[in-house]
Every structure is written in structure tokens, then in C-alpha cells.
Enzyme design. Structure first.
Site, PDB file in Angstrom:
ATOM      1  N   ALA A 113     -12.837 -37.581   2.232  1.00 23.23           N
ATOM      2  CA  ALA A 113     -13.166 -37.040   1.053  1.00 23.23           C
ATOM      3  C   ALA A 113     -11.893 -35.877   0.772  1.00 23.23           C
ATOM      4  O   ALA A 113     -11.839 -35.491  -0.256  1.00 23.23           O
ATOM      5  CB  ALA A 113     -14.608 -36.188   1.240  1.00 23.23           C
ATOM      6  N   CYS A 114     -11.161 -35.770   1.641  1.00 21.45           N
ATOM      7  CA  CYS A 114      -9.933 -34.979   1.461  1.00 21.45           C
ATOM      8  C   CYS A 114      -8.790 -35.508   0.587  1.00 21.45           C
ATOM      9  O   CYS A 114      -8.447 -36.684   0.953  1.00 21.45           O
ATOM     10  CB  CYS A 114      -9.455 -34.653   2.895  1.00 21.45           C
ATOM     11  SG  CYS A 114      -7.732 -33.539   2.657  1.00 21.45           S
ATOM     12  N   GLY A 115      -8.589 -34.936  -0.431  1.00 22.72           N
ATOM     13  CA  GLY A 115      -7.363 -35.186  -1.275  1.00 22.72           C
ATOM     14  C   GLY A 115      -6.112 -35.726  -0.441  1.00 22.72           C
ATOM     15  O   GLY A 115      -5.396 -36.649  -0.668  1.00 22.72           O
TER      16      GLY A 115
END
Length: 274
Positions: A113-115
Site C-alpha cells: 500500500a506504500c506509494g
């Protein structure tokens, strides 16, 4: 040799009635993939077309790009309690030095989920792509696109008996001819089996072809299509946001919700003509 289906007895309920009958289930067994004798990964799959699955997996990991890169595939010794070969271990022999597989890059990520992690993942795929799809001149009329799902569904023989398998189909982008269809309990495995078939047939890169999957379009499926040189990936369900990001970055046409005469084109809509 293992089979794609298994038979089990089931109690069938219909209103207040119940009956006992045999039922066909999609088989699921582990397959260990080794490279040069060293374990690489284990995947749960439907037995059948295992060499295609392994070959396609290696393409999707950036370890193999042409048929010449793959020297040999063989089943390794592995037996069940009765002493019969389980056919659940395949060893691949490659030619030349190979970089780390793409899964090694993903294993370093703390969260999907980390950009920043997403950006790093897209960059890792781009560096492994040997068959750029952005310049592919494929042009597909909507009528041809709309007919693909029915053709793939007609080829899903094991699904007809079990109702429990995903499918992937490779089509000629000009004629709409179904060239290869594969089924598996895993969406990724079905795609690997299609790409592996194409690799072993000497067809890579798959310029001018369309890949259709029966479920959603994930980042991994977009990655596999791109590394095989496929310019158009279509799915009967939705794509993920990172799949769209990767397709946009690479110039791959990504189509979702292909059902009947409806579809959403998320990237490179210029390839859908008319």
C-alpha cells in the site's frame, strides 16, 4: 501422473431434501520451481502443463526472454507414500547469467500500500522489460474485442465440470483467433501457462496479440503481459490501481469489465478503433 480434477462425495441440499453424490473438484497441488537445482519458489497450481507454467513464470520474473534462454526443463525425483512420482518439482536449466528475479525486489517491500514501494515496483518491472509494447501498432475494433470472452469461455472444459478454475486466453489481435487457452486454480498460473506455451513455441515477443483473463487485472498480471510483449490485456473484472499505473507507464492497453458489448479502457484507448 496427477490429474486436473478430483472426485469427492458431497451431500447436496435442495430445499428440505438431501442426497449424496460424487462431485468433481479442481485439483490443487504444490509445485516447487527450481533453477539450476536451487529452489526458487513454490506455487499452488492445478496439475497439467507444468513445463508451460514454469517457463511462463520465468518470463514473468525477467529470468527468461526467449526460447534460447531456457536450456531444459525436467521433473525432479519426488515420491508419495506409495512410491509414485508426485510430479510436483520442476527444475529449469538456464543459459547465461541471470539477474535477480522480480519477486526478489517485491520481497524487499514493507507494504504493497506504500506509494514509494509502488513506484519502486513499477521501476523494477520497467528495467526487466526486453520487448517494449508502447510502439506496438495493434488496432482492435470493438466488435472483435467483444467476442473474445465467449471464445475463451467455450474453451474452459475443466471449468464446466468443476466451476472452480480461472482461465487465460491468448488471441491473435487481427483475426481474434484463440491461439492458446489454459485453466488453473490460480489466475497467475493460468497466465504463466499461456506465456510459457508461447515461449516454448518460439513466439515471444507476442507483438500484435491480446491476453484475456477471466478475473480481475492485477499488477502481477499486467507485469506478466508486459514482459511477454503483449500490447493489450483485457479482463472480465476490474483492474487494480497499480495495474493501471504500470500499464500507463509501459504503454500497454488495459481493458476491464469486458462483458458482452461493454468494456472500460483504462490506458492507451487509441488501440481500440472505430
Amino acid at each position: 501422473m496427477t490429474r486436473a480434477t478430483a472426485r469427492r462425495r458431497v451431500v447436496r441440499l435442495h430445499g428440505d431434501d438431501r442426497s449424496t453424490r460424487p462431485d468433481a473438484l479442481a485439483a490443487e497441488e504444490p509445485l516447487e520451481i527450481r533453477v539450476g537445482g536451487e529452489p526458487l519458489t513454490v506455487t499452488m497450481r492445478t496439475p497439467g502443463q507444468d513445463f508451460d507454467l514454469v517457463a511462463g513464470f520465468l518470463v514473468g520474473e525477467g529470468l527468461v526472454h526467449t526460447a534460447e534462454d531456457l536450456a531444459a526443463l525436467r521433473y525432479c525425483a519426488g515420491t508419495d507414500d506409495a512410491g509414485a512420482n508426485t510430479y510436483n518439482v520442476v527444475d529449469a536449466a538456464l543459459r547465461g547469467a541471470r539477474a535477480l528475479p522480480l519477486s526478489a525486489h517485491r520481497n524487499l517491500l514493507t507494504t504493497s500500500a506504500c506509494g514509494l514501494c509502488g513506484r519502486d515496483t513499477v521501476d523494477a518491472v520497467r528495467t526487466h522489460v526486453r520487448h517494449p509494447v508502447a510502439a506496438d501498432p495493434l488496432a482492435v475494433p470493438p466488435a472483435l474485442l467483444y467476442g473474445l470472452a465467449d471464445r475463451l469461455r467455450a474453451a474452459q472444459r475443466t471449468f464446466d465440470s468443476t466451476g472452480g478454475l480461472h482461465a487465460a486466453g491468448l488471441f491473435d489481435g487481427t483475426s481474434g483467433e484463440l491461439l492458446c487457452a489454459r485453466e488453473d486454480v490460480g489466475r497467475h498460473n493460468a497466465v504463466d501457462k499461456v506465456v510459457g506455451w508461447a515461449l516454448r513455441e518460439g513466439r515471444l515477443p507476442l507483438t500484435g496479440h491480446v491476453l484475456l483473463v477471466s478475473g480481475r487485472a492485477s499488477f502481477e498480471l499486467t507485469q506478466k503481459a508486459a514482459l511477454a510483449g503483449i500490447p493489450l490485456l483485457a479482463a472480465v473484472s476490474a483492474p487494480s490501481s497499480l495495474a493501471v499505473d504500470l500499464a500507463e507507464e509501459l504503454g500497454l492497453t488495459l481493458v476491464g469489465f469486458l462483458r458482452g458489448e461493454r468494456a472500460n479502457v483504462y490506458t492507451r484507448p487509441d488501440r481500440i478503433t472505430g
